[in-house]
Design a protein around this motif. Structure first.
Motif, PDB file in Angstrom:
ATOM      1  N   ARG A  63       0.422   5.096  -8.805  1.00 60.00           N
ATOM      2  CA  ARG A  63       0.219   4.967  -7.364  1.00 60.00           C
ATOM      3  C   ARG A  63       1.143   3.855  -6.841  1.00 60.00           C
ATOM      4  N   VAL A  64       1.860   4.176  -5.815  1.00 63.27           N
ATOM      5  CA  VAL A  64       2.738   3.198  -5.149  1.00 63.27           C
ATOM      6  C   VAL A  64       2.097   2.845  -3.803  1.00 63.27           C
ATOM      7  N   ILE A  65       1.694   1.595  -3.693  1.00 67.30           N
ATOM      8  CA  ILE A  65       0.993   1.146  -2.468  1.00 67.30           C
ATOM      9  C   ILE A  65       2.018   0.500  -1.542  1.00 67.30           C
ATOM     10  N   PRO A  66       2.122   0.942  -0.298  1.00 70.01           N
ATOM     11  CA  PRO A  66       3.076   0.323   0.640  1.00 70.01           C
ATOM     12  C   PRO A  66       2.628  -1.085   1.044  1.00 70.01           C
ATOM     13  N   GLN A  67       3.604  -1.855   1.484  1.00 72.72           N
ATOM     14  CA  GLN A  67       3.325  -3.231   1.910  1.00 72.72           C
ATOM     15  C   GLN A  67       2.410  -3.229   3.148  1.00 72.72           C
ATOM     16  N   GLY A  68       1.450  -4.134   3.121  1.00 75.48           N
ATOM     17  CA  GLY A  68       0.513  -4.233   4.246  1.00 75.48           C
ATOM     18  C   GLY A  68      -0.684  -3.330   4.109  1.00 75.48           C
ATOM     19  N   SER A  69      -0.859  -2.718   2.893  1.00 78.23           N
ATOM     20  CA  SER A  69      -2.006  -1.821   2.706  1.00 78.23           C
ATOM     21  C   SER A  69      -2.699  -2.153   1.384  1.00 78.23           C
ATOM     22  N   ASN A  70      -3.960  -1.878   1.329  1.00 71.76           N
ATOM     23  CA  ASN A  70      -4.764  -1.977   0.114  1.00 71.76           C
ATOM     24  C   ASN A  70      -5.551  -0.683  -0.033  1.00 71.76           C
ATOM     25  N   TRP A  71      -5.581  -0.181  -1.316  1.00 69.67           N
ATOM     26  CA  TRP A  71      -6.326   1.037  -1.574  1.00 69.67           C
ATOM     27  C   TRP A  71      -7.451   0.701  -2.545  1.00 69.67           C
ATOM     28  N   THR A  72      -8.582   1.297  -2.287  1.00 70.39           N
ATOM     29  CA  THR A  72      -9.710   1.102  -3.201  1.00 70.39           C
ATOM     30  C   THR A  72      -9.725   2.249  -4.235  1.00 70.39           C
ATOM     31  N   VAL A  73     -10.180   1.915  -5.411  1.00 70.69           N
ATOM     32  CA  VAL A  73     -10.240   2.887  -6.512  1.00 70.69           C
ATOM     33  C   VAL A  73     -11.711   3.136  -6.870  1.00 70.69           C
ATOM     34  N   GLU A  74     -12.064   4.371  -6.980  1.00 79.46           N
ATOM     35  CA  GLU A  74     -13.433   4.755  -7.312  1.00 79.46           C
ATOM     36  C   GLU A  74     -13.415   5.553  -8.637  1.00 79.46           C
ATOM     37  N   ARG A  75     -14.344   5.237  -9.461  1.00 76.60           N
ATOM     38  CA  ARG A  75     -14.492   5.992 -10.713  1.00 76.60           C
ATOM     39  C   ARG A  75     -15.857   6.673 -10.698  1.00 76.60           C
ATOM     40  N   PHE A  76     -15.803   7.951 -10.690  1.00 79.47           N
ATOM     41  CA  PHE A  76     -16.998   8.764 -10.568  1.00 79.47           C
ATOM     42  C   PHE A  76     -17.803   8.358  -9.333  1.00 79.47           C
ATOM     43  N   GLY A  77     -17.086   8.048  -8.261  1.00 78.58           N
ATOM     44  CA  GLY A  77     -17.718   7.752  -6.978  1.00 78.58           C
ATOM     45  C   GLY A  77     -18.115   6.302  -6.769  1.00 78.58           C
ATOM     46  N   ARG A  78     -17.803   5.467  -7.745  1.00 77.45           N
ATOM     47  CA  ARG A  78     -18.178   4.046  -7.626  1.00 77.45           C
ATOM     48  C   ARG A  78     -16.918   3.206  -7.527  1.00 77.45           C
ATOM     49  N   TYR A  79     -16.998   2.202  -6.638  1.00 77.63           N
ATOM     50  CA  TYR A  79     -15.837   1.308  -6.450  1.00 77.63           C
ATOM     51  C   TYR A  79     -15.592   0.529  -7.715  1.00 77.63           C
ATOM     52  N   THR A  80     -14.319   0.505  -8.124  1.00 75.76           N
ATOM     53  CA  THR A  80     -13.972  -0.242  -9.329  1.00 75.76           C
ATOM     54  C   THR A  80     -12.990  -1.371  -9.054  1.00 75.76           C
ATOM     55  N   LYS A  81     -11.972  -1.081  -8.249  1.00 75.94           N
ATOM     56  CA  LYS A  81     -10.977  -2.124  -7.996  1.00 75.94           C
ATOM     57  C   LYS A  81     -10.184  -1.771  -6.724  1.00 75.94           C
ATOM     58  N   THR A  82      -9.340  -2.744  -6.350  1.00 72.63           N
ATOM     59  CA  THR A  82      -8.488  -2.576  -5.168  1.00 72.63           C
ATOM     60  C   THR A  82      -7.038  -2.646  -5.612  1.00 72.63           C
ATOM     61  N   LEU A  83      -6.267  -1.674  -5.209  1.00 74.38           N
ATOM     62  CA  LEU A  83      -4.850  -1.637  -5.545  1.00 74.38           C
ATOM     63  C   LEU A  83      -4.053  -2.427  -4.498  1.00 74.38           C
ATOM     64  N   GLN A  84      -3.212  -3.324  -4.987  1.00 71.14           N
ATOM     65  CA  GLN A  84      -2.375  -4.148  -4.112  1.00 71.14           C
ATOM     66  C   GLN A  84      -1.055  -3.430  -3.850  1.00 71.14           C
ATOM     67  N   PRO A  85      -0.279  -3.887  -2.875  1.00 69.23           N
ATOM     68  CA  PRO A  85       1.018  -3.237  -2.611  1.00 69.23           C
ATOM     69  C   PRO A  85       1.929  -3.276  -3.829  1.00 69.23           C
ATOM     70  N   GLY A  86       2.625  -2.158  -4.073  1.00 67.43           N
ATOM     71  CA  GLY A  86       3.519  -2.059  -5.213  1.00 67.43           C
ATOM     72  C   GLY A  86       3.110  -0.908  -6.129  1.00 67.43           C
ATOM     73  N   ASP A 109     -10.222   8.203 -12.278  1.00 67.85           N
ATOM     74  CA  ASP A 109     -10.205   7.349 -11.078  1.00 67.85           C
ATOM     75  C   ASP A 109      -9.584   8.129  -9.926  1.00 67.85           C
ATOM     76  N   ARG A 110     -10.015   7.766  -8.766  1.00 69.08           N
ATOM     77  CA  ARG A 110      -9.408   8.359  -7.580  1.00 69.08           C
ATOM     78  C   ARG A 110      -9.342   7.299  -6.483  1.00 69.08           C
ATOM     79  N   ILE A 111      -8.500   7.538  -5.525  1.00 69.28           N
ATOM     80  CA  ILE A 111      -8.330   6.604  -4.410  1.00 69.28           C
ATOM     81  C   ILE A 111      -9.481   6.809  -3.429  1.00 69.28           C
ATOM     82  N   GLY A 112     -10.178   5.648  -3.117  1.00 69.75           N
ATOM     83  CA  GLY A 112     -11.310   5.750  -2.200  1.00 69.75           C
ATOM     84  C   GLY A 112     -10.911   5.582  -0.741  1.00 69.75           C
ATOM     85  N   ALA A 113     -10.505   4.386  -0.333  1.00 70.48           N
ATOM     86  CA  ALA A 113     -10.166   4.106   1.076  1.00 70.48           C
ATOM     87  C   ALA A 113      -8.804   3.441   1.133  1.00 70.48           C
TER      88      ALA A 113
END
Length: 358
Positions: A25-48, A57-61
Motif C-alpha cells: 500500500r502506498v499512502i499519499p502525503q497528508g493521509s492516514n489509512w487505518t488497517v482492519e483485520r477481520f473487521g478490527r482496527y489493528t494499525k494506522t498506515l503512514q504516508p509512504g 488485513d484490509r484498509i478501513g478508513a
C-alpha cells in the motif's frame, strides 16, 4: 503431466501477484489509512510504502490529515435582548488521531458542524445585540474553546472558528442606522461646542492681555506726564523767582515782559481755537500794543538801549550828554512802527504819526 504442472505454476504466479498487489500500500502525503483485520482496527498506515497481510488485513478508513475547512450554514439566533439575527461562519479543523477520528464518531464533519451550530446559539444567545456586533473576537474565542474541548475525544483539533455574517432584521438595521446617525450628530455638536468654547477662551485671554497692556501704557504715560508737569512747574517757579529777583533789584521791565508774554500766549490760544471763527476781544487792544511796547523796551534795555548802540540807562533814564550832542534835539524813531507804553503802567497806547522828539 507437464501440461498440468504448467497450469499450477501459472495459478501460483497469479496468486503471488495478487498477494503482492494486496500487501503493498502506498499512502499519499497528508493521509492516514487505518488497517482492519477481520473487521478490527489493528494499525494506522503512514504516508509512504506500507505492507499489510494480503487477504487478511484490509484498509478501513482513509483520513485526510491536513487542515480542513467546514462551512457553517446560516441559522437564526435570538440574543439576550430578544433581537433576531441570522448568523453563519466557517470552522477549521485538523485530524490528529486517525483511529479516533475513524472509530470514535460517525460522520466527523457533520458532527463538527452540528456541534458548532449549537455552541453558536449558546454563546451568542447570552449576549446583547450591541455586544454581538462589536465583540466578534470574543465570540470566536469562546466558540473555539468550547468546540475544541468537545471534539478532543474524536482525535480532532479545531484550530479556528470565524463568524462570517451577522444579519439583523431590516427594521432593526434601520433603527441602528438612525441611532448611529443621531450619535454622530451628537458627537459633532459636542466637538463644535468645544471648539467654540476654546475660541471664546482664547479671545477672552487676548482681550485680557490687551487690557493689561493698555493700562500699563496709560500708567506709563501718566507717569511721564506728571514728570513733565513737575519739570514745567519747576521751570515756571524758577522763572518766577528770576522775575521776582529782577523786580526786587528795581528792573520793572522784567515783570512787563512776563505779563506781556502770558497775555500774548492767552490771545494766541483763543485765536487758534478750531471752533472760533470770529474772535471777540473783551480787552483793550491797546493793552496788547502796550505789552509789545514793554517787550521792546526790555529788548532795548538788554541789547543796547534805544537801538543806536548805546547802553540803556538804568531805571529808564538816559544819561545827560555833554556838548552839542546833548543839547541838540534827538529823534527817537523815524520808522512806521508805533511806540507804545507798558501795559503795567496803564497808559494809553498812541501810535506816533511822525518823528518823535524829546
Amino acid at each position: 503431466m507437464f501440461e498440468g504442472l504448467s497450469i499450477f505454476v501459472v495459478v501460483l504466479l497469479v496468486v503471488v501477484l495478487l498477494a503482492i498487489f494486496q500487501g503493498i500500500r502506498v499512502i499519499p502525503q497528508g493521509s492516514n489509512w487505518t488497517v482492519e483485520r477481520f473487521g478490527r482496527y489493528t494499525k494506522t498506515l503512514q504516508p509512504g510504502l506500507n505492507l499489510i497481510v494480503p487477504f487478511i488485513d484490509r484498509i478501513g478508513a482513509k483520513l485526510n490529515m491536513m487542515e480542513q475547512v467546514l462551512d457553517i450554514p446560516s441559522q437564526e439566533v435570538i440574543t439576550r435582548d430578544n433581537a433576531m439575527v441570522e448568523v453563519n461562519g466557517v470552522a477549521f479543523y485538523q485530524v490528529l488521531d486517525a483511529a479516533k477520528a475513524a472509530y470514535e464518531v460517525s460522520g466527523l464533519e457533520n458532527a463538527i458542524v452540528n456541534l458548532t451550530l449549537t455552541n453558536i446559539r449558546t454563546v451568542m444567545g447570552s449576549m446583547d445585540l450591541d455586544e454581538l456586533l462589536s465583540k466578534r473576537d470574543e465570540i470566536n474565542q469562546r466558540l473555539i474553546t468550547v468546540v475544541d474541548q468537545a471534539t478532543h475525544p474524536w482525535g480532532v483539533k479545531v484550530t479556528r472558528i470565524e463568524i462570517r455574517d451577522i444579519n439583523p432584521p431590516r427594521d432593526l438595521v434601520d433603527s441602528m442606522a438612525r441611532q448611529m446617525k443621531a450619535e454622530r450628530e451628537k458627537r459633532a455638536r459636542i466637538l463644535e461646542a468645544e471648539g467654540v468654547r476654546a475660541a471664546e477662551i482664547l479671545r477672552a485671554e487676548g482681550q485680557k492681555q490687551a487690557t493689561v497692556l493698555e493700562a500699563e501704557g496709560r500708567k506709563e504715560a501718566a507717569f511721564r506726564d506728571a514728570e513733565a508737569r513737575e519739570r514745567a512747574a519747576e521751570a515756571e517757579a524758577k522763572a518766577t523767582q528770576m522775575v521776582s529777583d529782577a523786580i526786587a533789584t528795581g528792573n520793572i521791565q522784567a515783570i512787563n515782559y512776563f505779563v506781556a508774554t502770558k497775555y500774548v500766549d492767552a490771545l494766541s490760544e483763543l485765536a487758534s481755537a478750531p471752533n472760533q471763527k470770529v474772535l471777540m476781544m473783551p480787552v483793550d487792544a491797546t493793552s496788547i500794543l502796550g505789552a509789545v511796547g514793554g517787550i521792546a523796551e526790555l529788548t532795548r534795555a538788554a541789547f543796547g538801549g534805544d537801538g543806536d548802540g548805546r547802553p540803556a540807562p538804568r531805571g529808564g533814564q538816559r544819561p545827560v550828554g555833554t556838548g552839542a550832542e546833548a543839547s541838540a534835539p534827538r529823534r527817537r524813531s523815524t520808522g512806521a512802527v508805533p511806540q507804545v507804553s507798558s501795559p503795567m503802567q496803564g497808559g494809553p497806547t498812541t501810535p506816533s504819526s511822525g518823528p518823535a522828539t524829546e
